[in-house]
Design a protein around this motif. Structure first.
Motif, short mmCIF file in Angstrom:
data_model
loop_
_atom_site.label_atom_id
_atom_site.label_comp_id
_atom_site.label_asym_id
_atom_site.label_seq_id
_atom_site.Cartn_x
_atom_site.Cartn_y
_atom_site.Cartn_z
N ILE A 1 0.85 -1.19 0.00
CA ILE A 1 0.00 0.00 0.00
C ILE A 1 0.88 1.24 0.00
CG2 ILE A 1 -1.77 1.29 1.23
CD1 ILE A 1 -2.69 -1.30 2.47
N THR A 2 0.65 2.14 -0.97
CA THR A 2 1.35 3.42 -1.02
C THR A 2 0.33 4.51 -0.77
OG1 THR A 2 2.90 2.55 -2.64
CG2 THR A 2 2.78 4.93 -2.43
N ALA A 3 0.63 5.41 0.13
CA ALA A 3 -0.27 6.52 0.39
C ALA A 3 -0.30 7.44 -0.82
CB ALA A 3 0.19 7.27 1.63
N PRO A 4 -1.25 8.35 -0.89
CA PRO A 4 -1.43 9.16 -2.09
C PRO A 4 -0.23 10.02 -2.42
CG PRO A 4 -3.34 9.33 -0.63
CD PRO A 4 -2.27 8.63 0.13
N ASN A 5 -0.12 10.40 -3.67
CA ASN A 5 0.86 11.37 -4.12
C ASN A 5 0.15 12.66 -4.46
OD1 ASN A 5 3.08 9.62 -3.99
ND2 ASN A 5 2.64 8.79 -6.01
N SER A 6 0.88 13.75 -4.47
CA SER A 6 0.34 15.01 -4.98
C SER A 6 1.13 15.42 -6.20
CB SER A 6 0.39 16.10 -3.91
OG SER A 6 1.71 16.33 -3.50
N VAL A 7 0.46 16.10 -7.09
CA VAL A 7 1.07 16.51 -8.35
C VAL A 7 0.93 18.02 -8.51
CG1 VAL A 7 1.02 16.28 -10.86
CG2 VAL A 7 0.54 14.29 -9.42
N VAL A 8 2.04 18.70 -8.77
CA VAL A 8 2.03 20.13 -9.04
C VAL A 8 2.68 20.33 -10.40
CG1 VAL A 8 2.85 22.39 -8.31
CG2 VAL A 8 2.19 20.69 -6.59
N ALA A 9 1.90 20.76 -11.38
CA ALA A 9 2.41 20.89 -12.73
C ALA A 9 3.30 22.12 -12.90
CB ALA A 9 1.25 20.94 -13.73
N SER B 1 -4.06 17.76 -14.01
CA SER B 1 -2.85 18.53 -13.70
C SER B 1 -2.83 19.86 -14.46
CB SER B 1 -1.60 17.70 -14.03
OG SER B 1 -1.53 17.44 -15.42
N LYS B 2 -3.51 19.91 -15.60
CA LYS B 2 -3.63 21.18 -16.32
C LYS B 2 -4.66 22.10 -15.67
CE LYS B 2 -2.38 19.47 -20.95
NZ LYS B 2 -2.89 19.22 -22.32
N ALA B 3 -5.71 21.49 -15.13
CA ALA B 3 -6.83 22.27 -14.59
C ALA B 3 -6.58 22.77 -13.17
CB ALA B 3 -8.11 21.44 -14.63
N PHE B 4 -5.94 21.94 -12.34
CA PHE B 4 -5.75 22.26 -10.93
C PHE B 4 -4.30 22.62 -10.64
CE2 PHE B 4 -9.49 19.48 -10.94
CZ PHE B 4 -10.36 20.17 -10.10
N ASP B 5 -4.09 23.51 -9.68
CA ASP B 5 -2.73 23.86 -9.28
C ASP B 5 -2.06 22.72 -8.52
OD1 ASP B 5 -2.56 26.82 -10.02
OD2 ASP B 5 -4.41 26.77 -8.86
N ILE B 6 -2.85 22.02 -7.71
CA ILE B 6 -2.37 20.85 -6.97
C ILE B 6 -3.39 19.74 -7.17
CG2 ILE B 6 -1.61 19.94 -4.73
CD1 ILE B 6 -1.48 22.82 -3.72
N VAL B 7 -2.90 18.52 -7.40
CA VAL B 7 -3.80 17.37 -7.51
C VAL B 7 -3.37 16.33 -6.49
CG1 VAL B 7 -4.74 15.57 -9.01
CG2 VAL B 7 -4.07 17.77 -9.99
N TYR B 8 -4.30 15.92 -5.64
CA TYR B 8 -4.05 14.85 -4.68
C TYR B 8 -4.67 13.57 -5.22
CZ TYR B 8 -2.43 18.20 -1.22
OH TYR B 8 -1.72 19.16 -0.56
N LEU B 9 -3.91 12.48 -5.15
CA LEU B 9 -4.32 11.21 -5.74
C LEU B 9 -4.67 10.19 -4.68
CD1 LEU B 9 -1.44 10.90 -8.39
CD2 LEU B 9 -3.62 12.12 -8.61
#
Length: 353
Positions: free
Chosen positions: A60-68, A328-336
């Protein structure tokens, strides 16, 4: 409506920027009731990936966040921080944003989905509508204008069944009591932090306002005087039976601040004696926005504002492989992967220390 042009922004200080970037690396507690979905694994790294946490379990891997675009995000953080809390408001979706996507190993219920009318025939009819329309809702290949028409069709059919099936408010209370629904870890901390700083929170939802307010009542056991709910609101007769809905139907793709006339402070329903902290006619004068959503359509929640700065935080809970590029294009930060709200709490503490 196009956002107002922002004045030139000063570059954030290195110290402030480093603090912000560190929050994206801060460890998060694992959600004990979340299902263990297979975490999204990146084959390439075209975006800045900021790992949130790693579980002690190898599977199990906890979520990642993505900042484009971390530079653009840092500029927005600096501008909102400089303007102060009196210029900030928070606009948040409810289902799948404030609430968890997974609950005790299964998909958590939405404010629509948890409802049981006490009439098996009509519950089955609404479930059939869900089975037909939900794949359309989450399909990234259907153009938004076409999808919006189908979502309105779904909502109106569902509302018609609720009226025809004789829904009562007592059924709503029992449905919430029995529901598989829970707020994300960190939501209470977020609300408390915002309430202390008199920052209004508009909870926009394509669900049902009466149910959402009952979820607040039963699951949080307290009120927040800075919160307003903008959602589909029911009209009950003297016997407590649903007879109509107020105003325009709000579905997943048409939520925006033009629906404010349908809002009601949560504290009114919960009996908060302190009254509202703010005249919500002044909300539109708060020209910095922190927007929280789990659907690209949620970005429309700020359409009624001439905002100067907006930070959009997205929760991508499903279809990550297909949808990450668009999110990632629409949001400044995306939490997965059904991330907790604690990253947003840290972000707010940067915006309004």
């Amino acid at each position: 409506m196009r956002p107002m042009m922002s004045p030139p922004l000063l570059s954030p200080s290195p110290c402030s920027l480093l603090r912000f970037l560190r929050l994206c690396h801060a460890p998060r507690r694992r959600n004990p009731t979340a299902a263990p979905p297979t975490p999204y694994t990146f084959r390439r790294r075209p975006l800045l990936l900021l790992p949130v946490a790693m579980s002690s379990s190898a599977s199990i891997t906890a979520p990642n966040s993505v900042v484009a675009d971390p530079s653009a995000l840092a500029r927005k953080v600096a501008a909102i921080r400089a303007a102060g809390p009196s210029k900030l408001q928070v606009i948040a979706d409810f289902d799948g944003t404030l609430t968890r996507y997974w609950y005790d190993g299964a998909r958590g219920q939405s404010s629509h989905g948890l409802l049981r009318q006490g009439n098996e025939e009509y519950d089955a009819k609404r479930e059939a509508l869900y089975e037909h329309y939900h794949p359309i809702e989450i399909c990234p290949d259907i153009p938004l204008p076409e999808k919006a028409k189908l979502m309105e069709e779904w909502w109106e059919k569902t509302h018609g069944l609720l009226i025809e099936g004789g829904l009562t408010y007592e059924a709503i209370k029992k449905s919430v009591s029995d529901a598989a629904i829970a707020f994300r870890d960190g939501v209470v901390e977020l609300f408390e932090y915002l309430e202390e700083r008199d920052i209004p929170v508009l909870v926009f939802s394509a669900g049902l306002a009466d149910i959402i307010e009952e979820v607040f009542r039963q699951k949080l056991h307290r009120s927040f005087k800075n919160i307003k709910v903008v959602s589909n609101r029911m009209v009950f007769n003297e016997e407590g039976r649903l007879v109509a809905f107020k105003g325009k139907t709000i579905h997943v793709l048409n939520k925006n601040e033009h629906a404010l006339d349908m809002a009601a402070p949560v504290h009114d329903s919960l009996g908060d004696p302190n009254g509202s902290i703010d005249d919500y006619s002044l909300v539109k004068k708060r020209t910095n926005v922190l927007l929280l959503g789990d659907h690209i359509g949620d970005l429309g929640m700020s359409d009624g504002l001439n905002y100067e700065n907006r930070i959009a935080v997205g929760f991508l809970n499903a279809n990550i492989e297909k949808s990450l590029k668009d999110y990632s294009k629409a949001f400044d930060i995306v939490y997965l992967n059904d991330a907790p709200m604690r990253g947003v709490v840290e972000l707010v503490s940067e915006l309004c220390p």
